[in-house]
Design an enzyme around this catalytic site. Structure first.
Site, PDB file in Angstrom:
ATOM      1  N   GLU A 122      53.780  61.084  -9.165  1.00 37.46           N
ATOM      2  CA  GLU A 122      54.708  60.060  -8.933  1.00 37.46           C
ATOM      3  C   GLU A 122      56.278  60.388  -9.508  1.00 37.46           C
ATOM      4  O   GLU A 122      56.822  59.607  -9.907  1.00 37.46           O
ATOM      5  CB  GLU A 122      54.349  58.743  -9.540  1.00 37.46           C
ATOM      6  CG  GLU A 122      52.964  58.232  -9.277  1.00 37.46           C
ATOM      7  CD  GLU A 122      52.662  56.778  -9.782  1.00 37.46           C
ATOM      8  OE1 GLU A 122      53.452  56.424 -10.787  1.00 37.46           O
ATOM      9  OE2 GLU A 122      51.523  56.332  -9.413  1.00 37.46           O
ATOM     10  N   GLU A 168      45.011  58.928  -7.612  1.00 43.08           N
ATOM     11  CA  GLU A 168      45.090  58.195  -8.884  1.00 43.08           C
ATOM     12  C   GLU A 168      44.784  56.620  -8.367  1.00 43.08           C
ATOM     13  O   GLU A 168      45.175  56.354  -7.284  1.00 43.08           O
ATOM     14  CB  GLU A 168      46.458  58.090  -9.621  1.00 43.08           C
ATOM     15  CG  GLU A 168      46.231  57.366 -10.870  1.00 43.08           C
ATOM     16  CD  GLU A 168      47.627  57.585 -11.727  1.00 43.08           C
ATOM     17  OE1 GLU A 168      48.249  58.595 -11.682  1.00 43.08           O
ATOM     18  OE2 GLU A 168      48.094  56.405 -11.930  1.00 43.08           O
TER      19      GLU A 168
HETATM   20  C1  GAL Z   1      50.675  55.307 -12.460  1.00 41.56           C
HETATM   21  C2  GAL Z   1      51.115  56.642 -13.288  1.00 41.56           C
HETATM   22  C3  GAL Z   1      50.104  56.632 -14.452  1.00 41.56           C
HETATM   23  C4  GAL Z   1      50.116  55.398 -15.239  1.00 41.56           C
HETATM   24  C5  GAL Z   1      49.341  54.535 -14.359  1.00 41.56           C
HETATM   25  C6  GAL Z   1      49.118  53.155 -15.038  1.00 41.56           C
HETATM   26  O1  GAL Z   1      51.590  54.812 -11.583  1.00 41.56           O
HETATM   27  O2  GAL Z   1      50.830  57.707 -12.684  1.00 41.56           O
HETATM   28  O3  GAL Z   1      50.667  57.689 -15.292  1.00 41.56           O
HETATM   29  O4  GAL Z   1      51.163  55.106 -15.725  1.00 41.56           O
HETATM   30  O5  GAL Z   1      50.228  54.047 -13.442  1.00 41.56           O
HETATM   31  O6  GAL Z   1      48.742  52.287 -13.986  1.00 41.56           O
END
Ligand code: GAL
Length: 824
Positions: A437, A513
């Site tokens: 991100e 993710e």
């Molecule tokens: C994502 C990020 C992670 C963590 C997660 C929490 O956007 O890549 O590092 O922050 O959100 O939901």
């Protein structure tokens, strides 16, 4: 027969004759600097000086995390920021974002080491750090030897010229510094990974100097290519003798080659392995290449490289292929901390984590968002978990005021090269991710940075595909960023998967993710509703697994995407384990929250209910049948109290005190009904709930019962680690529970439990998984959280019995024995 004799003779030479030079000295010697470190937290004027008296400094062993001992405090790294990647536009006070622990500041470590029979003309001495948090300045005998800013990466430096002429009493000093606002989670502090001293001849295989690939893989034949770099060998005649051995130590291929190598080009050897035992998560077969290096007829180095034989391919519209078979990642993302142990690496702790994940059916790990410890990667090779290794959370544009963007321009390439060289022989590593991100996604020339990093991967390791975790879907679909990657990875945004598939040339989408569902172990909220960003006065989230953050979703959505579309590649859930820091949704001035709630498993390594939801889909070898919530609700008699069952069986019947509540079947009526069996209208009455699972033919196949617990009666300890190696490192994770007279867990027990550990081991840490708990991890007493906590005990270096005693006021105490047996 001749062949067999030859192989046996070769093995004999290689393994029973320890390689030495003609002077009888070892060609290569490597040892860890673990003990006798002195540590000072704070700045020290000329802390590297050989004249400095450090006798009053703290005595520590490495790996060491200086901040994990606390105390927790709201003031630690208090931040007034807008977390833009969470969609925030205005700054607000963030507490506990980096764990509420004192990791910010300077720390100094000092030690001393000896190199017997040292000769600066013929030997080379290298220091290797697996990771030092952060901005490490390394000094040997008062002089700076090297600097490495990125705290997560391994680095090494040749210190030969700085050593005392006789090789003895060399003073090593390391200065580390963590700046405020340098992280979005708890980074740990100090020499939290291993420090190695490596002694070689002048001509030697450098650190990470071999590269093994398997250019052809089939069930009947594999070709193995070994490229070995050599230092100081230019123009010399090199003879290399390499044997490939299988897991049983049998030689399956061998070669002896002679050639001159010039201009830093590696020495190449090729091997054929017939009927190879391929590596996969289900069959993590490993091989070793053992190499002897001769210069002008004299043995000058011996080097061993562990590897696996397997083939990784990405096929448009089909996805990821391992050894010719399509599979979808059943992966999790993990941060590097080990909960109550902090960032300090420990192999037993990592092994325990991975075993829990394997049992869930997890087959892959994403190292978010940085380079892993080598011990983790080695364990993934051994236990069978695929890895996606990711170096960065930031490139050139900041997420944190003092984040990695300060170093990106000068260091990114060096960091990438170290990471790739470090892990490119590990069969578990199947993909590189170049970042998470990164705000650079949306900058006009962001694609150039992405190309630069992907090209480094392709140059240093052409065998693995490259991805990037992207959350700014609109930007990356339009600006060419997503289309240039080998594999487009989307973070969340499940509603944009189809659009991304349609627009992108790769014809694939990876869930790099997913989920970010939040829950606290053993906490259930009523009424049960599906909601984003739910906040409660007790600062917990519900274990009915219906709550997530504004940007994220429930697991059921990701399951459906993986099942319904041939072009999805599976997922990496955020996260396998809870971690220190990032206490969303309680991060905006919501102290005392200071650890995450995203984990499928809590900070005490205790599975939450969600574990069984993933297990019911992912573990194909064993059945899952799990009921939630617990059934001890004195305040809810007569009230609607839904019951959920997580199971791989298609249907089940629920009974409350013998009365059927009807049969539930998985259906496509809603995402949740597809993967969970839910009785939404059940009414609580004390007693027994029983679930009977039915198979595809409607036959009763399994059942589970949960009883209403009586008063807490005794403390009970149990462990899967009844026997430990007496090596001074091994850990036993002991589950501690308050139970009633009949052994039922008392789910509301929150009493203080005190521990005493005697004999052949020591008390190490405690954790109860409560994200608001401010009790220190390293004091031998802690309150239960919803009836449970975890005690960690460490074996000493002598074999014997470890006696563990647990007591809590008003309850019967418990005693447990752990065997520490002589380490092999
Ligand atoms: C994502 C990020 C992670 C963590 C997660 C929490 O956007 O890549 O590092 O922050 O959100 O939901």
């Amino acid at each position: 027969m001749m062949k067999l004799l030859h192989a046996t003779y070769f093995l004999f030479l290689l393994f029973f004759f320890i390689p030495t030079t003609s002077q009888g000295q070892l060609t290569r010697n490597s040892f860890l600097l673990e003990k006798n470190w002195r540590f000072f937290q704070g700045e020290v004027d000329r802390g590297e000086s050989t004249a400095l008296n450090d006798a009053t400094w703290q005595h520590v062993t490495v790996p060491h995390d200086w901040a994990i001992y606390g105390p927790f405090d709201r003031a630690h790294d208090l931040q007034d920021v807008a977390v833009t990647q969470n969609g925030e536009k205005k700054a607000s006070v963030k507490t506990g974002r980096t764990g509420g622990l004192p990791y910010v500041g300077v720390g100094w470590y000092r030690n001393q080491f000896n190199i017997p029979q040292f000769d600066a003309n013929t030997k080379r001495v290298v220091l290797k750090f697996d990771g030092a948090m952060s901005e490490a300045r390394v000094y040997v005998n008062g002089k700076e030897a090297c600097f490495w800013p990125y705290g997560y990466n391994a680095f090494h430096c040749d210190v030969t010229e700085l050593l005392h002429a006789d090789g003895m009493n060399n003073k090593l000093a390391v200065r580390l510094e963590n700046k405020v606002q340098s992280s979005r989670w708890y980074p740990g502090a100090g020499l939290y990974r291993n420090v190695h001293v490596i002694v070689t001849e002048k001509v030697h295989v450098p650190v990470w100097g071999t590269y093994i690939t398997t250019p052809f893989v089939s069930d009947s034949l594999a070709s193995v290519k070994l490229e070995t770099s050599l230092k100081n060998a230019d123009g010399k005649l090199v003879r290399m003798v390499t044997a490939i051995t299988d897991a049983k130590g049998r030689v399956v291929a061998q070669k002896e080659n002679q050639q001159k190598i010039n201009y830093g080009k590696p020495f190449v050897q090729n091997f054929e392995v017939t009927n190879p035992a391929l590596w996969s998560p289900e069959h993590p077969n490993l091989y070793r290449a053992s190499t002897l290096v001769y210069i002008d007829g004299k043995l000058t180095d011996n080097f061993e490289t562990r590897f696996g034989i397997r083939e990784v391919r990405i096929i448009a519209d089909k996805g990821f292929m391992l050894n010719g078979k399509i599979r979808k990642f059943q992966g999790v993302c993990n941060h590097h901390d080990l909960g109550p142990l902090g960032a300090a690496i420990n192999v037993s702790a990592l092994r325990y984590q991975l075993e829990l994940l394997k049992d869930m059916g997890c087959d892959a790990i994403r190292t978010a968002h940085n380079m892993p410890a080598p011990e983790l990667v080695a364990l993934c090779d051994e236990l069978g978990l695929m890895m996606m290794i990711e170096p960065f959370d930031e490139w050139d544009i900041a997420k944190c005021k003092n984040g990695y963007h300060r170093f990106f321009g000068e260091w990114a390439e060096r960091d990438m090269v170290n990471m790739i060289h470090h892990f490119r022989n590990n069969p578990s590593v199947v993909m590189w991710s170049i970042g998470n991100e990164v705000p650079t996604q949306c900058s006009a020339e962001g694609y150039k940075v992405a190309s630069f990093l992907q090209d480094i991967c392709h140059r240093e390791d052409p065998t693995r595909p490259v991805t990037c975790g992207m959350d700014q879907v609109t930007c990356v679909l339009e600006n060419g960023f997503a289309s240039l990657l080998d594999v487009p990875g989307l973070n969340y945004r499940t509603h944009r998967y189809e659009e991304a598939y349609a627009k992108l040339p790769q014809n694939l989408v990876l869930g790099s993710e997913t989920a970010s569902t939040v829950s606290s172990r053993g906490v259930y909220k009523f009424p049960v509703v599906k909601k984003g960003d739910m906040l409660y006065p007790d600062h917990q989230s519900s274990s009915y697994d219906m709550e997530h953050c504004s940007w994220s979703n429930l697991p059921d959505e990701d399951f459906a995407l993986a099942e319904d579309h041939h072009w999805t590649m599976g997922q990496f859930v955020w996260t396998g384990f809870d971690y220190l820091g990032e206490p969303s949704p309680y991060d905006t001035d919501a102290w005392p929250n200071h650890s995450s709630m995203f984990g499928i498993i809590d900070l005490a390594s205790i599975p939450k209910d969600r574990y069984y939801l993933y297990r019911s889909l992912w573990n194909k070898n064993e059945h899952t049948l799990h009921i939630l919530p617990h059934w001890t609700w004195p305040d809810r008699v007569g009230q609607q109290t839904p019951v959920f069952v997580y199971t791989d069986y298609p249907s089940a019947e629920l009974f409350i005190n013998g009365k059927s509540q009807g049969i539930q079947r998985k259906s496509k009526a809603s995402r949740e009904e597809r993967y969970r069996l839910m009785w939404m209208n059940t009414v609580y009455e004390p007693g027994e709930i029983k679930v009977v699972a039915y198979d595809e033919n409607g036959k009763a196949a399994d059942e589970k019962i949960v009883q209403t617990a009586g008063k807490p009666y005794q403390i009970k300890m149990e462990t899967a680690h009844g026997t430990l190696a007496a090596d001074g490192r091994a850990l036993a994770y002991i589950r501690v529970k308050a139970v009633d007279k009949d052994g039922n867990l008392c789910p509301h027990a929150d009493g203080l439990v005190q521990f005493e550990v005697k004999g052949a081991g020591t008390f190490k840490a405690l954790a109860n998984g409560d994200p608001t708990n401010l009790e220190a991890f390293h004091k031998p007493q802690m309150h239960l959280f919803n009836g449970q906590l975890t005690l960690i005990v460490q074996a000493a270096e002598e074999a014997g019995k470890i006696q563990v005693q647990a007591q809590s006021k008003g309850l019967k105490k418990d005693v447990l024995l752990v065997n520490a047996v002589a380490a092999p």
